[in-house]
Design a protein around this motif. Sequence first.
Motif, PDB file in Angstrom:
ATOM      1  N   UNK A   4       0.841  -1.194   0.000  1.00  0.00           N
ATOM      2  CA  UNK A   4       0.000   0.000   0.000  1.00  0.00           C
ATOM      3  C   UNK A   4       0.877   1.245   0.000  1.00  0.00           C
ATOM      4  N   UNK A   5       0.332   2.345  -0.484  1.00  0.00           N
ATOM      5  CA  UNK A   5       1.058   3.609  -0.443  1.00  0.00           C
ATOM      6  C   UNK A   5       1.295   4.018   1.006  1.00  0.00           C
ATOM      7  N   UNK A   6       2.421   4.659   1.258  1.00  0.00           N
ATOM      8  CA  UNK A   6       2.722   5.106   2.612  1.00  0.00           C
ATOM      9  C   UNK A   6       1.687   6.135   3.060  1.00  0.00           C
ATOM     10  N   UNK A   7       1.189   5.944   4.272  1.00  0.00           N
ATOM     11  CA  UNK A   7       0.167   6.861   4.794  1.00  0.00           C
ATOM     12  C   UNK A   7       0.732   7.848   5.801  1.00  0.00           C
ATOM     13  N   UNK A   8       1.982   7.659   6.195  1.00  0.00           N
ATOM     14  CA  UNK A   8       2.579   8.543   7.196  1.00  0.00           C
ATOM     15  C   UNK A   8       3.763   9.280   6.576  1.00  0.00           C
ATOM     16  N   UNK A   9       4.010  10.486   7.071  1.00  0.00           N
ATOM     17  CA  UNK A   9       5.118  11.274   6.562  1.00  0.00           C
ATOM     18  C   UNK A   9       6.415  10.871   7.232  1.00  0.00           C
ATOM     19  N   UNK A  10       7.355  10.360   6.474  1.00  0.00           N
ATOM     20  CA  UNK A  10       8.645   9.934   7.014  1.00  0.00           C
ATOM     21  C   UNK A  10       9.755  10.576   6.195  1.00  0.00           C
ATOM     22  N   UNK A  11      10.705  11.186   6.872  1.00  0.00           N
ATOM     23  CA  UNK A  11      11.806  11.813   6.154  1.00  0.00           C
ATOM     24  C   UNK A  11      12.865  12.344   7.086  1.00  0.00           C
ATOM     25  N   UNK A  12      13.653  13.280   6.580  1.00  0.00           N
ATOM     26  CA  UNK A  12      14.795  13.795   7.328  1.00  0.00           C
ATOM     27  C   UNK A  12      14.830  15.320   7.220  1.00  0.00           C
TER      28      UNK A  12
ATOM     29  N   UNK B  86      12.743  10.554  -2.554  1.00  0.00           N
ATOM     30  CA  UNK B  86      11.419  10.041  -2.919  1.00  0.00           C
ATOM     31  C   UNK B  86      11.548   8.652  -3.533  1.00  0.00           C
ATOM     32  N   UNK B  87      12.535   8.469  -4.402  1.00  0.00           N
ATOM     33  CA  UNK B  87      12.726   7.147  -5.012  1.00  0.00           C
ATOM     34  C   UNK B  87      13.013   6.082  -3.967  1.00  0.00           C
ATOM     35  N   UNK B  88      13.672   6.497  -2.865  1.00  0.00           N
ATOM     36  CA  UNK B  88      13.967   5.554  -1.797  1.00  0.00           C
ATOM     37  C   UNK B  88      12.744   5.300  -0.919  1.00  0.00           C
ATOM     38  N   UNK B  89      11.685   6.093  -1.095  1.00  0.00           N
ATOM     39  CA  UNK B  89      10.448   5.849  -0.368  1.00  0.00           C
ATOM     40  C   UNK B  89      10.086   6.899   0.656  1.00  0.00           C
ATOM     41  N   UNK B  90      10.956   7.909   0.881  1.00  0.00           N
ATOM     42  CA  UNK B  90      10.646   8.941   1.868  1.00  0.00           C
ATOM     43  C   UNK B  90       9.467   9.783   1.377  1.00  0.00           C
ATOM     44  N   UNK B  91       8.632  10.221   2.321  1.00  0.00           N
ATOM     45  CA  UNK B  91       7.395  10.902   1.951  1.00  0.00           C
ATOM     46  C   UNK B  91       7.299  12.328   2.482  1.00  0.00           C
ATOM     47  N   UNK B  92       8.077  12.670   3.494  1.00  0.00           N
ATOM     48  CA  UNK B  92       8.087  14.030   4.037  1.00  0.00           C
ATOM     49  C   UNK B  92       9.527  14.502   4.149  1.00  0.00           C
TER      50      UNK B  92
ATOM     51  N   UNK C 110       0.755   5.107  16.241  1.00  0.00           N
ATOM     52  CA  UNK C 110      -0.311   5.916  15.674  1.00  0.00           C
ATOM     53  C   UNK C 110       0.106   7.337  15.353  1.00  0.00           C
ATOM     54  N   UNK C 111       1.416   7.649  15.409  1.00  0.00           N
ATOM     55  CA  UNK C 111       1.890   8.988  15.070  1.00  0.00           C
ATOM     56  C   UNK C 111       1.674   9.263  13.585  1.00  0.00           C
ATOM     57  N   UNK C 112       1.568  10.547  13.247  1.00  0.00           N
ATOM     58  CA  UNK C 112       1.315  10.933  11.861  1.00  0.00           C
ATOM     59  C   UNK C 112       2.542  10.805  10.985  1.00  0.00           C
ATOM     60  N   UNK C 113       3.713  10.807  11.595  1.00  0.00           N
ATOM     61  CA  UNK C 113       4.927  10.729  10.812  1.00  0.00           C
ATOM     62  C   UNK C 113       6.154  10.761  11.696  1.00  0.00           C
ATOM     63  N   UNK C 114       7.320  10.833  11.041  1.00  0.00           N
ATOM     64  CA  UNK C 114       8.593  10.752  11.760  1.00  0.00           C
ATOM     65  C   UNK C 114       9.666  11.447  10.935  1.00  0.00           C
TER      66      UNK C 114
END
Length: 823
Positions: free
Chosen positions: A501-509, A539-545, A710-714
Amino acid sequence: MRLLLLALAAALSLSQAEAADTPPQELPLGNGRTPSSHDFSPPLKLERNTELSIVGENTSGAPELVVLRVDDGQSNGYAQRLGEERIVPPGPFRIRSLPGQWTTPSGRKIDITDIRRMIVFAGDGQPAVTLGKITIEQGFTMPDGAHGWKMGPGGGAVFPGFEALIANDPRLIGKTQIAITRPSGDGLIGTGLRGVDRFEVPWQNGDWTVTLWTEDVGEWEYLPHELNRKIVVNGHTALEYHLTPAQWVHNVYYAGREGEALADGDPWALFGRRRGGLVTINVPVTDGKLTVEQSGDGLEATFLSAVLIEPASDGYKALQAVQAARRERFLERWPVTAFDKGGPVPAGLTLGLLKPGAIAVPGWRPPAAQAEAVPMRSVARGGLVSLDFMALSADEMKQATVTVHAAALGNRELFTEMRWGQWRFTRPDPSIAVLEVTADHLRGDMENMALRAGLPRRINMIIQASEKAPPGIYKGSVTVSAGGRSATQPFEIEVLPVTLAAATQGVGVYMEDPPYDEWFNMPDAGRDRAASCDLNFMVRLGLTSVSPALVTPDANHLTRFANQMALVRDAGFTGPVLAYAPMKRLIAGVGIDGIGGPMSLLGTLLRQRGEPGPLWSIADEPGNPGSMPEDLEHIRRNLRGILPEAKIAGHLNHKEDRKLLPLFDDVFLNTGFGIDADELKEIRAKGTIPWLYNMPNMELAAGFYLWRSGAAGYLQWHGRIPTADPFDPTDGREADIMLLPITEQSCLAVPDIDDGLLRIARGIDDARWMTWLEGLATTNKDARSLLEKIRRAVPGEWKGTVRPQVDLVALRGQLTQFARSLR
């Protein structure tokens, strides 16, 4: 004049002899287990050029924290006393501490002439650390005929054997002289003076060797970067250079990139020896004076840490002694944690594949028997898998070739990207002075990979399966060739009949541009091109935020800010964008009441472009000392009045910060705050969206724990924040933290990455697996059963530095096995 010089030489010889004959002063501490404490009455008086020496033994099998506490007459609590922490490896140890560098957490220097109490204790209170003698000593004396001058702040430490010189001493000429103190801990080059145009002292005629330490080693994100400099000693040019910004970046900023831990030496060889700007010249003294003249680009080009003079006939005897003393102290201050050195190295060239969850270690040796005839790893469609091969050669091979046959099923190949792991000394805890050996720096320039004799080479392969990849077994191989030998490792990749499934949470650096872009006013076009490449790769590696390197949104940079936001959107990030520093910088420039004009214009510009605004961070860990929480209410009120739609965020890292939660639309929390899934649900119910940031286990935090909490992102600190020299982890109060390391050339076909970024990417896939499983659980009882099993395996709480014990390999294995069963 000759009589004056003879008297000076006699005085120097006398002082050196006295120092050499002065025995260490043993303090009434030590000789037993920790803690060891003593109150001094009358107060203990120390000299700036002495050292406190603590010898002992760590009887445990792991590194231990040893703390030196010192109270002077002004100490009245934690913030007003010294608490110097050192990590000691297992076995005997020696800690040397410079009283002249003792500074309290409040920034006050300890009065070393008024020491009232000393305590030495182990950080965890365990009796593993035993203490021998604790002494005050003149740890180093200058060889006969030599003399040294140490420039620095008044009251600061003086390297043993050197004479202290402070700003505006008559022997120093310069209109503006500024004392510099750096947190490197090196007693010789950690301090100095800027603005020394001329240093002149009377000295005996003859032939002399003069050595200068001329580099300001920098601090935090700053490395001095003068492009033009000239040093003349007694009329002879000792140093002269004129560099373009590009030349400085290549010759100075990236000078340490190629050094490899173990293969090229110990931490002193890689860091300590090359830092400090050592310049040596043989010159005659014919007029009874030693004169050093400096010129160049402003005050940075007139920095001086120390001067050493010795007879030219001595063959650098004093210089070698000083460097040996520095090396001894450097290696004591920066111990390397124990690592497996491995057994005998097999002849020839060998290649193997690490098991899932295993890490590359210097002592890796090929197993006696291959556990898997052809190793197989699994990946879902739309996901990635990482393989680590290990190549080992008994001989030095400066050129090694890696040939890859990508995993293929029929005429379908899986996307494959290769990197090699460079061994580095790194700081496992960014704020503690201890080093470990890792191969986590993964370089994309495969053509520059070499094999070092007896030291295994990590070769990392990232494989990504598209969402349209047919399920099945894809076969591939890796071959390493060097020196007429070769070794091949076949492998198989199982593409599962599951589309993540598409990532639903914002994960990045958090991200920043290379610091020198700002120093040398690099054009925006070039900076945007480099930033765009970074963003697209993440983004190609999968990060969303992401928290990108945004400019301050003042009146002169509103279009620039909007353009940078567009870069993030164009790269394909789907999660919110955090503006971490821009609001704080804007307030620093115009004040809280001055943000209305630029923010109103920016809001209009973003709406015209159809760009959503970022999350505006207004609080950076306000629970830390020196914060003013009442300002936060003022900032929020002004910002919301200007931009009613603005999303206001803050970073909280202390349990007392809970009272501030109502101020924020989105709040970033870490383990210092204390993460609890039930509490996060309550926070969300009250209208604030919780995120995680700076978690100690990035792979767990980006995946199973993010899902469980249940956090929105990381968001993780930091994608790119070098401390001074980017290839010296010892020169700052914190380590260089670069999940996406800087490289001299931007937009590389295969960018360098840190293994931490790869762990975050794997974690994102874990969270996507859980989203897939949750969707399936609505109709499949076996999916519901597995969902609850994983929920029980991942704790809902994460507080402090203790990491939840979660077997990621086992959880992934259960998901993979369940996916196979769906066939």
